[in-house]
Each structure stands twice: as C-alpha cells, then as structure tokens.
Design an enzyme around this catalytic site. Structure first.
Site, PDB file in Angstrom:
ATOM      1  N   TYR A  80      -4.287  -3.299  -4.488  1.00 36.50           N
ATOM      2  CA  TYR A  80      -2.951  -2.957  -3.995  1.00 36.50           C
ATOM      3  C   TYR A  80      -2.006  -2.702  -5.157  1.00 36.50           C
ATOM      4  O   TYR A  80      -2.250  -3.117  -6.291  1.00 36.50           O
ATOM      5  CB  TYR A  80      -2.396  -4.104  -3.138  1.00 36.50           C
ATOM      6  CG  TYR A  80      -2.973  -4.135  -1.734  1.00 36.50           C
ATOM      7  CD1 TYR A  80      -2.271  -3.590  -0.671  1.00 36.50           C
ATOM      8  CD2 TYR A  80      -4.217  -4.699  -1.483  1.00 36.50           C
ATOM      9  CE1 TYR A  80      -2.795  -3.608   0.610  1.00 36.50           C
ATOM     10  CE2 TYR A  80      -4.750  -4.713  -0.206  1.00 36.50           C
ATOM     11  CZ  TYR A  80      -4.029  -4.166   0.844  1.00 36.50           C
ATOM     12  OH  TYR A  80      -4.557  -4.163   2.102  1.00 36.50           O
ATOM     13  N   ASN A 140       0.860  -1.180   0.000  1.00 36.65           N
ATOM     14  CA  ASN A 140       0.000   0.000   0.000  1.00 36.65           C
ATOM     15  C   ASN A 140       0.893   1.227   0.000  1.00 36.65           C
ATOM     16  O   ASN A 140       2.109   1.117  -0.214  1.00 36.65           O
ATOM     17  CB  ASN A 140      -1.017  -0.044   1.154  1.00 36.65           C
ATOM     18  CG  ASN A 140      -0.370   0.046   2.536  1.00 36.65           C
ATOM     19  OD1 ASN A 140       0.657   0.695   2.722  1.00 36.65           O
ATOM     20  ND2 ASN A 140      -0.983  -0.600   3.513  1.00 36.65           N
ATOM     21  N   GLU A 181     -10.317   7.303   1.999  1.00 40.25           N
ATOM     22  CA  GLU A 181      -9.929   6.726   3.300  1.00 40.25           C
ATOM     23  C   GLU A 181      -8.531   7.124   3.750  1.00 40.25           C
ATOM     24  O   GLU A 181      -7.596   7.132   2.959  1.00 40.25           O
ATOM     25  CB  GLU A 181     -10.014   5.194   3.182  1.00 40.25           C
ATOM     26  CG  GLU A 181      -9.517   4.426   4.397  1.00 40.25           C
ATOM     27  CD  GLU A 181      -9.731   2.920   4.253  1.00 40.25           C
ATOM     28  OE1 GLU A 181     -10.617   2.513   3.470  1.00 40.25           O
ATOM     29  OE2 GLU A 181      -8.998   2.168   4.903  1.00 40.25           O
ATOM     30  N   ASP A 197     -11.289  -1.102  14.391  1.00 40.84           N
ATOM     31  CA  ASP A 197     -11.232  -2.565  14.229  1.00 40.84           C
ATOM     32  C   ASP A 197     -10.956  -3.171  15.602  1.00 40.84           C
ATOM     33  O   ASP A 197      -9.853  -3.038  16.135  1.00 40.84           O
ATOM     34  CB  ASP A 197     -10.115  -2.886  13.224  1.00 40.84           C
ATOM     35  CG  ASP A 197      -9.852  -4.376  13.059  1.00 40.84           C
ATOM     36  OD1 ASP A 197     -10.457  -5.193  13.776  1.00 40.84           O
ATOM     37  OD2 ASP A 197      -9.009  -4.716  12.206  1.00 40.84           O
ATOM     38  N   ASP A 244      -8.103   4.323  -0.745  1.00 40.99           N
ATOM     39  CA  ASP A 244      -7.456   4.263   0.565  1.00 40.99           C
ATOM     40  C   ASP A 244      -5.994   4.708   0.438  1.00 40.99           C
ATOM     41  O   ASP A 244      -5.203   4.046  -0.243  1.00 40.99           O
ATOM     42  CB  ASP A 244      -7.530   2.824   1.087  1.00 40.99           C
ATOM     43  CG  ASP A 244      -6.973   2.664   2.496  1.00 40.99           C
ATOM     44  OD1 ASP A 244      -6.522   3.671   3.081  1.00 40.99           O
ATOM     45  OD2 ASP A 244      -7.000   1.524   3.006  1.00 40.99           O
ATOM     46  N   ALA A 245      -5.640   5.799   1.134  1.00 40.47           N
ATOM     47  CA  ALA A 245      -4.275   6.341   1.078  1.00 40.47           C
ATOM     48  C   ALA A 245      -3.388   5.843   2.215  1.00 40.47           C
ATOM     49  O   ALA A 245      -2.211   6.218   2.304  1.00 40.47           O
ATOM     50  CB  ALA A 245      -4.319   7.862   1.072  1.00 40.47           C
ATOM     51  N   ASN A 246      -3.949   5.045   3.117  1.00 42.33           N
ATOM     52  CA  ASN A 246      -3.168   4.455   4.211  1.00 42.33           C
ATOM     53  C   ASN A 246      -2.336   5.468   5.000  1.00 42.33           C
ATOM     54  O   ASN A 246      -1.208   5.186   5.422  1.00 42.33           O
ATOM     55  CB  ASN A 246      -2.298   3.311   3.691  1.00 42.33           C
ATOM     56  CG  ASN A 246      -3.131   2.061   3.443  1.00 42.33           C
ATOM     57  OD1 ASN A 246      -3.582   1.826   2.315  1.00 42.33           O
ATOM     58  ND2 ASN A 246      -3.397   1.290   4.472  1.00 42.33           N
ATOM     59  N   LYS A 249      -0.774   1.359  32.418  1.00 42.38           N
ATOM     60  CA  LYS A 249      -1.105   2.787  32.488  1.00 42.38           C
ATOM     61  C   LYS A 249      -2.011   3.200  31.325  1.00 42.38           C
ATOM     62  O   LYS A 249      -1.977   2.576  30.264  1.00 42.38           O
ATOM     63  CB  LYS A 249       0.167   3.613  32.395  1.00 42.38           C
ATOM     64  CG  LYS A 249       1.009   3.649  33.653  1.00 42.38           C
ATOM     65  CD  LYS A 249       2.257   4.471  33.348  1.00 42.38           C
ATOM     66  CE  LYS A 249       2.930   4.968  34.603  1.00 42.38           C
ATOM     67  NZ  LYS A 249       4.065   5.856  34.251  1.00 42.38           N
ATOM     68  N   SER A 258     -13.981  -6.778   3.558  1.00 44.05           N
ATOM     69  CA  SER A 258     -13.710  -8.147   3.133  1.00 44.05           C
ATOM     70  C   SER A 258     -12.539  -8.091   2.153  1.00 44.05           C
ATOM     71  O   SER A 258     -12.450  -7.177   1.340  1.00 44.05           O
ATOM     72  CB  SER A 258     -14.979  -8.686   2.462  1.00 44.05           C
ATOM     73  OG  SER A 258     -14.687  -9.745   1.600  1.00 44.05           O
ATOM     74  N   TYR A 259     -11.614  -9.057   2.263  1.00 39.13           N
ATOM     75  CA  TYR A 259     -10.501  -9.151   1.305  1.00 39.13           C
ATOM     76  C   TYR A 259     -10.687 -10.456   0.551  1.00 39.13           C
ATOM     77  O   TYR A 259     -10.207 -11.502   1.009  1.00 39.13           O
ATOM     78  CB  TYR A 259      -9.155  -9.195   2.021  1.00 39.13           C
ATOM     79  CG  TYR A 259      -8.857  -8.097   2.997  1.00 39.13           C
ATOM     80  CD1 TYR A 259      -8.300  -6.890   2.576  1.00 39.13           C
ATOM     81  CD2 TYR A 259      -9.082  -8.273   4.358  1.00 39.13           C
ATOM     82  CE1 TYR A 259      -7.996  -5.891   3.484  1.00 39.13           C
ATOM     83  CE2 TYR A 259      -8.786  -7.279   5.273  1.00 39.13           C
ATOM     84  CZ  TYR A 259      -8.240  -6.090   4.826  1.00 39.13           C
ATOM     85  OH  TYR A 259      -7.942  -5.112   5.731  1.00 39.13           O
ATOM     86  N   MET A 319      -9.639   0.339  -3.699  1.00 43.56           N
ATOM     87  CA  MET A 319      -8.272   0.255  -4.199  1.00 43.56           C
ATOM     88  C   MET A 319      -7.376   1.238  -3.457  1.00 43.56           C
ATOM     89  O   MET A 319      -7.839   2.188  -2.831  1.00 43.56           O
ATOM     90  CB  MET A 319      -8.240   0.569  -5.702  1.00 43.56           C
ATOM     91  CG  MET A 319      -8.734   1.959  -6.048  1.00 43.56           C
ATOM     92  SD  MET A 319      -8.654   2.292  -7.822  1.00 43.56           S
ATOM     93  CE  MET A 319      -7.004   2.961  -7.917  1.00 43.56           C
TER      94      MET A 319
END
Ligand SMILES: O=C([O-])CC(=O)C(=O)O
Ligand SMILES: [Mg+2]
Length: 389
Positions: free
Chosen positions: A156, A19, A239, A292, A213-215, A100, A342-343, A183
């Site tokens: 990807y 990615n 994203e 998640d 999605d730019a991660n 902590k 889902s992948y 993507m």
C-alpha cells in the site's frame, strides 16, 4: 433445532494505508454470531462470520431487515431435509424476501456476512471442516484438497514509505514463504509506479512473482497507458484497472494487454459477475476472478456464480477470491478454487490462518477443524467468543 439469536458488532480495522481510491483511516467490519440451540460438548453451537475489508460494517442493514426476517421465520422452514441441521439456502431465501433484484448496494455485504456464520454453524453441527462438507455436497465426486495457494497482498501507499520500505515489506512476505506478492499502483504517477514495480521485481527469485492492483482508479486511456507500460514486466496479474462495472473498459484493455488480468472483488452478485464474463473480455486461459463471497451475498450466491462460470466454460481454478478470510480458504479447499488472497500484516485478527499454519512455497495446508476453522486462530476466536459464547 433452531437459530435462537443473531448478534452483530461493528469493529475497527483502521490503519494508515491508502490504495489508489480510498484510505483505511475509518475502516470497520461487522462481526456476526449465529447462535443455535444445538448443544455440543455442553455448549450451544455458534457460527461466526465477518465481512472483508473495504466496505465497512453493515449492522444497521442487518438489524433493520435481515436479522429480524430470520428470527421471525418458522424455525421448521429453515432446516434441511434431515431436520437435524440448518439449510443455508432456505435461510438465504428468507433473508432476501421483499428485496427487489438489481441495485445490490451493500445489502450483499450484510447478507454475505450472516451467510458465512450460517455455514460455520452448519459445518460444526455436521462435525466436519466446511471444506469437507462442501466437497461432499457440491464437489461432484472430487475430494477436498486442504493444500491451498495463497498470495501476500500489501504494498500500500503509506506516509513516509519509500522504495526501501516497500522492498522491505515484500522481502518479509517472501521470507515467510509466499511466492507471489501484490502491491498497489495508480496512487502515484505512472513513472513513479514503474520505479516502485522495478524495485520489487529486483528482489524476486526464481518462481516468485509480483501482482499489481489499481483498485478501479483508471479511465480507459490511463488503463491502456499503464497496460502498455506494464507489458514489459512479467507480472502475475494486473488487477482492477478501471471501474468494476465498466466491462467495456476491461474488454478494451484486454485487446492491448496480453498478460493476465484480474478483477471482480467489487462485483456483488452472480448477475454482475455474469455481465463481466459476458461483456468484459476476460480470458479463461489466463485471467483471474476475485469475487468475494463475504461481500457478495455469501456462499449461497457464490455457488450460483460457480455454476454460471461453468456454463461459460470457466474452471473454478481461475478464481482467487479477494478478502483474505478463512471462508474463502475453505471454499478453495472444498471446491477447487485457484487459491486465496492473504494480508500477512493487515486487518488482524480477522484475516489469516489458524495458529501454526505456515506458508510453504506459496501454499498453506488447512487443519481439519470443524466449521470454517476460526477456533484454530486464538486471537480471532477470542473476539468471537466475547461477542457470543
Ligand atoms: O485495498 C483494497 O481495497 C483491497 C484490495 O483491493 C485487494 O485486496 O485486492
Ligand atoms: Mg484489489
């Protein structure tokens, strides 16, 4: 009744994909079994769990701190008021003694993975699907809905994968019944990414959409430059534009990008999620939250996050968790989330659905299996039983 053992094994989920931030050439996860002394059909009830892709296995933390804390506790202190089942909230509190606040690091992954296995055991001991148990306990009178929206994540960067390869991949997801495909962006130039996006948009039919999605790759200027360029496309969402903890960047992006934004997969506690909601400019009428539980202290913490969201005027239906695992499917069905990732072709055998479950018009219908439902996925349950049975 009691927990008699907790076993962890670190497993490879490596692949050649990349990615905008990382490659997956050395990716692993932790597979966990929580073994109880409750006997059903002549065998001990065992709960299973694993963490999502992206954060590696956490066996060392589990073995150093979290597993011994549970196994050394008085078993009577870890059961619910009936005395017939485990109490996930008490087990969670026990795992987190002498920890902590803040600085969540990756202990949230270790705790979240064990927590998943605990909930699997609890639902199996109760003899019902986890989604049904969750609706009964936390659903405020709303029944579970086993029909859950899912989208196909992939797209990807991959050595030698041109526009043709990308299009073929996306076509295969659409052919399998998905209505939304995702993507990666941010691992190429803006011009190249726009070309990639346009090539996928061309194959979409009515009712089908693309998410990107730019991660977390972009600084503010790049996030905004992309935002301006992406505004011309009818995207399902944009994203994780910037660093997950840069709430101001997210808020400033929202001032120029009117389409739906999504983020949250790398926020690992209710407090971090709350800071996003307080300071990130996320809009409850159109944006999506991807916390998640398998990376962020499990469902016990996710329940706190859902309460926090309610206090801030957010519906659980704005949550579509990251990770593509059956735990979030069960939470979505039980507590009314908006769906799940889902992948279709990645991270097997861990992701995906019970055997025979088909995606239809972007939805799956979960079978009524006791627990999270792992027993319905033959390749996955074989790995799990090899760990502990
Ligand atoms: O590529 C990854 O790290 C996974 C990811 O962001 C996603 O599924 O949204
Ligand atoms: Mg993502």
């Amino acid at each position: 009744m009691k927990i008699v053992d907790i076993v962890e094994s670190t497993r490879p989920i490596k692949s050649d994909i990349r990615n905008a931030y990382i490659d997956f050439s050395k990716m692993t996860l932790s597979l966990v079994a929580v073994v109880t002394d409750v006997i059903q059909d002549g065998k001990p009830v065992i709960g299973y769990g694993f963490n999502s892709n992206g954060r590696y296995g956490q066996g060392a933390l589990m073995r150093d701190r979290f597993i011994p804390r549970v196994l050394e506790a008085d078993p009577a202190s870890l059961v619910d008021d009936t005395g017939d089942n485990l109490c996930p909230h008490k087990i969670w509190a026990r795992m987190m003694i002498n920890e902590k606040p803040g600085g969540h690091g990756e202990r949230s992954v270790a705790v979240g993975t064990i927590d998943m296995a605990v909930w699997d055991a609890v639902a199996k001991i109760a003899g019902k699907p986890l989604y049904q148990l969750l609706a009964e306990r936390y659903g405020n009178g709303k029944p579970a809905n086993p029909r859950v929206f899912v989208y196909a994540a992939g797209g990807y960067y991959y050595p030698g994968k041109g526009l043709d390869g990308l299009r073929k991949e996306m076509e295969s997801y659409l052919a399998r019944g998905y209505s939304v495909v995702k993507m990666k962006i941010g691992g190429a130039t803006l011009a190249d990414d726009c070309e990639r996006i346009e090539s996928v948009l061309k194959i979409l039919g009515p009712g089908q959409q693309l998410a990107v999605d730019a991660n977390g790759r972009f600084d503010l200027k790049t996030a905004v430059d992309y935002g301006r360029a992406l505004s011309q496309y009818p995207l399902f969402w944009y994203e994780e534009a910037g660093d997950p903890l840069d709430y101001e960047l997210q808020a400033k992006l929202g001032e120029v990008y009117q389409g739906p934004m999504a983020t949250g997969e790398n926020l690992f506690s209710m407090q971090d999620a709350r800071n996003l909601i307080r300071h990130g400019g996320m809009r409850p009428d159109r944006d999506w939250l991807q916390f998640d539980c398998a990376l962020s202290y499990g469902l016990v913490e996710y329940l706190r996050t859902l309460d926090m969201l309610k206090d801030h005027g957010w519906s659980p239906s704005r949550c579509i968790p990251h990770g593509g695992h059956q735990m979030s499917l069960a939470i979505a069905a039980g507590l009314g989330l908006g769906g799940n990732e889902s992948y279709p072709d990645l991270f097997q055998p861990y992701g995906g659905f019970p055997d025979g479950v088909k995606v239809e018009n972007g939805y799956v219908t979960l079978p009524a299996l006791p627990g999270i439902g792992f027993e319905g996925k033959s390749d996955l349950i074989a790995e799990m039983r090899a760990l502990a049975s």
